[in-house]
Write an enzyme that holds these catalytic residues in place. Sequence first.
Site, PDB file in Angstrom:
ATOM      1  CD  GLU A   2      -2.878   1.322   0.373  1.00 40.62           C
ATOM      2  OE1 GLU A   2      -3.587   2.341   0.377  1.00 40.62           O
ATOM      3  OE2 GLU A   2      -3.055   0.368  -0.415  1.00 40.62           O
ATOM      4  CD  GLN A  61      -3.173  -8.098  -0.980  1.00 36.43           C
ATOM      5  OE1 GLN A  61      -3.035  -7.026  -0.417  1.00 36.43           O
ATOM      6  NE2 GLN A  61      -2.209  -9.011  -1.044  1.00 36.43           N
ATOM      7  CB  CYS A  91      -2.167  -5.117   5.710  1.00 36.83           C
ATOM      8  SG  CYS A  91      -1.895  -3.330   5.863  1.00 36.83           S
ATOM      9  CE  LYS A 132       3.266 -10.596   1.689  1.00 30.80           C
ATOM     10  NZ  LYS A 132       3.810  -9.291   1.258  1.00 30.80           N
ATOM     11  CG  ASN A 192       7.205 -11.217   1.104  1.00 31.32           C
ATOM     12  OD1 ASN A 192       6.583 -10.670   2.003  1.00 31.32           O
ATOM     13  ND2 ASN A 192       7.807 -10.534   0.156  1.00 31.32           N
ATOM     14  N   GLY A 193      10.036 -11.525   2.334  1.00 31.77           N
ATOM     15  CA  GLY A 193      10.542 -10.768   3.465  1.00 31.77           C
ATOM     16  C   GLY A 193      12.049 -10.638   3.498  1.00 31.77           C
ATOM     17  CD  GLU A 194      15.077  -7.205   5.906  1.00 32.69           C
ATOM     18  OE1 GLU A 194      15.979  -6.355   5.967  1.00 32.69           O
ATOM     19  OE2 GLU A 194      13.851  -6.910   6.027  1.00 32.69           O
ATOM     20  N   GLY A 216       9.490  -7.553  -2.635  1.00 28.65           N
ATOM     21  CA  GLY A 216       8.787  -6.316  -2.334  1.00 28.65           C
ATOM     22  C   GLY A 216       9.732  -5.142  -2.423  1.00 28.65           C
ATOM     23  NE  ARG A 217      10.649  -3.473   3.058  1.00 28.81           N
ATOM     24  CZ  ARG A 217      11.380  -3.509   4.166  1.00 28.81           C
ATOM     25  NH1 ARG A 217      11.767  -2.387   4.736  1.00 28.81           N
ATOM     26  NH2 ARG A 217      11.715  -4.666   4.706  1.00 28.81           N
TER      27      ARG A 217
END
Length: 306
Positions: A2, A61, A91, A132, A192-194, A216-217
């Site tokens: 978001e 989503q 989220c 997710k 997912n993540g880092e 993601g990021r």
Amino acid sequence: MEGLLDYALRDALTAVGGIDRCVSEFIRVTGTLLPEKAFVRVVPELKNGGRTRAGTPVRAQLLGSDPACLADNAARLASLGPAGIDLNFGCPAKVVNRHGGGAALLVDPPLVGRIVEAVRRAVPAEMPVSAKMRLGFDDDALALDCAQAIEAGGAEELVVHGRTKAQGYRPPAYWARIADIRQAVKLPVVANGEIWTVADAQRCLQESGCDALMLGRGMVADPGLALAIRGAVEPVAWSALMPRIADFWQIVGTRVEARHRAGRLKQWLNFLRRVHPAAEEAYQRVRTLTDPAAVAGALFGGAHGV
């Protein structure tokens, strides 16, 4: 994500390549049947066969806590032709969690299961339904229960962010805990993540036991990351990214209020400067600017509008 991975950035990143599919920002469902335009506003790709301009499939989503209302909205959304429907149980935003959405649902595995089951029943059998989740809300005690509820509800795929809501985005991500979830269910699990580098990706795959990743990021900071993970020999150069940034700016100019446009560009440049030294110079050029015309002149020589 978001406020970050919106239509404009999805368009730019998928144009770089290496991405199998992507997921939209969440569409919040709060007790009403949304009009078609509400779905299209968040997922303009629905007007392009559920794909970005580069041809990458986009799953839309949904976020909410009422199974029946989510099912009704999923049915309408499915009629618009997304590449699939994804359900948000991850989220961590306080405003979302206060209303019982996102990661707040992870304290109630039976409700999670009912939501997935209701949505799965409401959409055509050929329409993929995925979910997710994070590892939990305050802790990960119910992680396996939530994953099994998602599987029992009929989801075809589960993405797991390797942190609880309480852990937010603080390193590390607990990839080994994703492995526990993968062992507890039979449906495909995506880690997912880092994941910021190829080395991170390799360690995540090894520790999680998964064979697929959601970026993601890390992808926002390094648009060439997906290609690099796939074994690309040459990194994506800054000169190759500039046309993508220009395209991003053009889309922002058509979709974002003038007073917010500069902020959207600076947000992305701020991520990019983690990896690309040239992005630091570009960021400094526009850092104090707010007028879209001034930003366009500083970064693109005025050739890409406002």
